[in-house]
Design a protein around this motif. Structure first.
Motif, short mmCIF file in Angstrom:
data_model
loop_
_atom_site.label_atom_id
_atom_site.label_comp_id
_atom_site.label_asym_id
_atom_site.label_seq_id
_atom_site.Cartn_x
_atom_site.Cartn_y
_atom_site.Cartn_z
N ASP A 165 0.83 -1.20 0.00
CA ASP A 165 0.00 0.00 0.00
C ASP A 165 0.86 1.25 0.00
O ASP A 165 0.53 2.25 -0.65
N TYR A 166 1.98 1.19 0.75
CA TYR A 166 2.82 2.37 0.94
C TYR A 166 4.29 2.01 0.74
O TYR A 166 4.73 0.91 1.08
N VAL A 167 5.04 2.97 0.21
CA VAL A 167 6.49 2.84 0.03
C VAL A 167 7.14 4.12 0.52
O VAL A 167 6.64 5.22 0.26
N ALA A 168 8.26 3.98 1.24
CA ALA A 168 9.03 5.15 1.67
C ALA A 168 10.46 4.99 1.18
O ALA A 168 11.13 4.01 1.50
N LEU A 169 10.93 5.95 0.37
CA LEU A 169 12.30 5.94 -0.15
C LEU A 169 13.10 6.98 0.63
O LEU A 169 12.97 8.18 0.40
N LEU A 170 13.89 6.50 1.58
CA LEU A 170 14.57 7.37 2.55
C LEU A 170 16.08 7.17 2.42
O LEU A 170 16.63 6.17 2.87
N PRO A 171 16.80 8.12 1.79
CA PRO A 171 18.23 7.90 1.53
C PRO A 171 19.08 7.73 2.78
O PRO A 171 20.13 7.10 2.73
N GLU A 172 18.63 8.26 3.91
CA GLU A 172 19.40 8.10 5.16
C GLU A 172 19.60 6.62 5.52
O GLU A 172 20.58 6.26 6.17
N LEU A 173 18.66 5.79 5.12
CA LEU A 173 18.76 4.36 5.43
C LEU A 173 19.87 3.66 4.65
O LEU A 173 20.30 2.58 5.02
N THR A 174 20.31 4.27 3.55
CA THR A 174 21.28 3.60 2.69
C THR A 174 22.70 4.10 2.87
O THR A 174 23.63 3.59 2.23
N THR A 175 22.92 5.07 3.74
CA THR A 175 24.25 5.65 3.87
C THR A 175 25.23 4.73 4.59
O THR A 175 26.45 4.91 4.46
N SER A 176 24.73 3.78 5.37
CA SER A 176 25.62 2.89 6.13
C SER A 176 25.95 1.61 5.38
O SER A 176 26.65 0.75 5.91
N MET A 177 25.46 1.47 4.16
CA MET A 177 25.77 0.26 3.38
C MET A 177 27.27 0.16 3.14
O MET A 177 27.89 1.12 2.67
N PRO A 178 27.88 -0.98 3.44
CA PRO A 178 29.28 -1.18 3.03
C PRO A 178 29.41 -1.03 1.52
O PRO A 178 28.46 -1.28 0.77
N ALA A 179 30.59 -0.65 1.07
CA ALA A 179 30.80 -0.40 -0.36
C ALA A 179 30.42 -1.60 -1.22
O ALA A 179 29.81 -1.44 -2.29
N HIS A 180 30.76 -2.82 -0.76
CA HIS A 180 30.47 -3.99 -1.60
C HIS A 180 28.97 -4.26 -1.69
O HIS A 180 28.49 -4.78 -2.70
N ILE A 181 28.22 -3.87 -0.66
CA ILE A 181 26.76 -4.03 -0.72
C ILE A 181 26.15 -2.98 -1.63
O ILE A 181 25.27 -3.27 -2.45
N ALA A 182 26.62 -1.73 -1.50
CA ALA A 182 26.13 -0.67 -2.37
C ALA A 182 26.40 -1.02 -3.83
O ALA A 182 25.55 -0.79 -4.71
N SER A 183 27.58 -1.59 -4.10
CA SER A 183 27.95 -1.93 -5.47
C SER A 183 27.10 -3.07 -6.01
O SER A 183 26.55 -2.99 -7.12
N SER A 184 26.99 -4.16 -5.23
CA SER A 184 26.28 -5.33 -5.74
C SER A 184 24.78 -5.07 -5.88
O SER A 184 24.15 -5.53 -6.84
N THR A 185 24.20 -4.32 -4.94
CA THR A 185 22.77 -4.02 -5.07
C THR A 185 22.52 -3.04 -6.21
O THR A 185 21.51 -3.14 -6.92
N GLY A 186 23.47 -2.11 -6.43
CA GLY A 186 23.34 -1.19 -7.56
C GLY A 186 23.38 -1.93 -8.89
O GLY A 186 22.61 -1.63 -9.81
#
Length: 381
Positions: A165-186
């Motif tokens: 029903d609802y989605v929240a896109l909050l960039p603060e939640l993604t700032t702590s991602m390790p680099a390898h997680i940010a890369s692979s999910t991207g």
């Protein structure tokens, strides 16, 4: 045509905007994992959920690449509970489990075993999904993916009922991602976008979503990975991921995901890593059947050489994909990840069995074709 009716809020500092979405809800199920639960932004959201004397039941033990057995264990934790809202905060695994629990915790749930036989869910509890990675786009898809340990593969439970029903896109939640997680999910989001754009089921709706998402992703992925506190780039990546989910909902992925499922199911490789390894080889195989679309994507690239011919652009895009995976320090061979070369045959059998995805491929592949793709992922002796 599938209709996505989710209400979306987004932006840095938008956590307080969740309050109106949960107004009137008193018994909440919060689904997350132990790492995400410790983030400052997650704790702010949890405090908001627990305000106004709400009862909040917390599941913070969703594992990566969850199996059907994992979901059954989680169901035991909430047995007998009644909820009027399910909130998922996390990566794709968490969001997929949250979507399933919104169905399985409904008083008239058919049960997980029934869903695994192919029966479609008809009802669910109201849901709010908040991605903590910019990759899967699960918040915008009607899919929930589970590993089937007995079959060494994965299965998708698919129904429009799973859309939140609802989605929240909050960039603060993604700032702590390790680099390898940010890369692979991207890269996972990139796979969603380019596969859907070239899918046999591609249509004006999915193409529009894919092109918007690709423009956002190609112009922000390197910055988002290199500058974890860059909220502008992080939000653009969240939107790229969301548009990838929309594209999946309207078209569907194909070769990369079909070949990655056995790698996740048997060897438990992280989904984004498996997709990253397969991206360039699979797109190289697809390229002759999607030359004009590849050229369109090349033109979205920052600094792209637009003087190239359409054919040259299509080749250049594939080479860019390979270079990007390397630049983001993601692995590019399977042997280093513990996959034995002698398993290529069984991996190919399993990939070809993912007919739901294989049928979407613009290039029809046989066993030898799939083996040849896997073969490129092992270093030559």
């Amino acid at each position: 045509m599938l209709t996505i009716n989710s209400t979306v809020i987004s932006g840095a500092g938008a956590i307080p905007a969740i309050a109106p979405l949960i107004a009137g809800k008193q018994r909440l199920l919060l689904v997350t994992d132990s790492n995400i639960a410790r983030l400052d932004a997650s704790m702010q959201i949890r405090a908001l959920l627990e305000s106004d004397n709400r009862h909040v039941c917390v599941i913070d033990s969703v594992p990566p690449e969850p199996s059907s057995h994992d979901v059954k264990k989680l169901l035991v934790q909430v047995e007998g509970e009644l909820f009027d809202l399910v909130v998922g905060i996390g990566g794709g695994s968490v969001l997929d489990v949250a979507k399933l629990l919104s169905v399985l915790c409904h008083p008239f749930s058919p049960g997980l075993d029934v869903l695994l036989t192919g029966e479609k869910p008809k009802q669910r509890i109201t849901s709010l999904l908040i991605p903590a990675t910019a990759g899967t786009g699960s918040e915008a898809t009607p899919n929930a993916i589970l590993a089937l340990l007995e079959q060494n593969t994965k299965v998708g439970i698919i129904s429009p009922v799973l859309l939140p029903d609802y989605v929240a896109l909050l960039p603060e939640l993604t700032t702590s991602m390790p680099a390898h997680i940010a890369s692979s999910t991207g890269i996972d989001a990139l796979c969603h976008l380019i596969e859907c754009f070239t899918s046999n089921n591609a249509n004006p709706v999915s193409d529009n979503a894919a092109l918007i998402g690709l423009h956002k992703l190609l112009n922000n992925i390197e910055t988002a990975c290199a500058e974890p506190d860059n909220l502008v780039a992080k939000l653009e990546m969240l939107w790229a991921s969301y548009y990838g989910g929309v594209a999946i909902a309207h078209a569907g992925t194909h070769l990369v995901h079909a070949l990655s499922y056995p790698l996740g199911g048997k060897y438990h490789l992280p989904h984004g890593v498996a997709n990253a390894i397969l991206l360039a080889p699979c797109m190289r195989a697809v390229r002759p059947f999607a030359i004009e679309k590849f050229a369109l994507v090349w033109d979205l690239m920052p600094g792209a050489d637009k003087t190239l011919t359409v054919e040259e652009k299509s080749h250049a895009l594939v080479e860019y994909f390979a270079a990007l995976v390397n630049k983001l320090n993601l692995p590019n061979n399977l042997e280093a990840l513990g996959v034995p070369k002698e398993d290529i045959g069984s991996l190919s059998d399993a990939a070809l069995d993912v007919k739901r995805l294989m049928n979407n491929s613009p290039r029809k592949v046989n066993h030898a074709d799939v083996q040849a793709i896997y073969q490129t992922l092992f270093p030559e002796i």
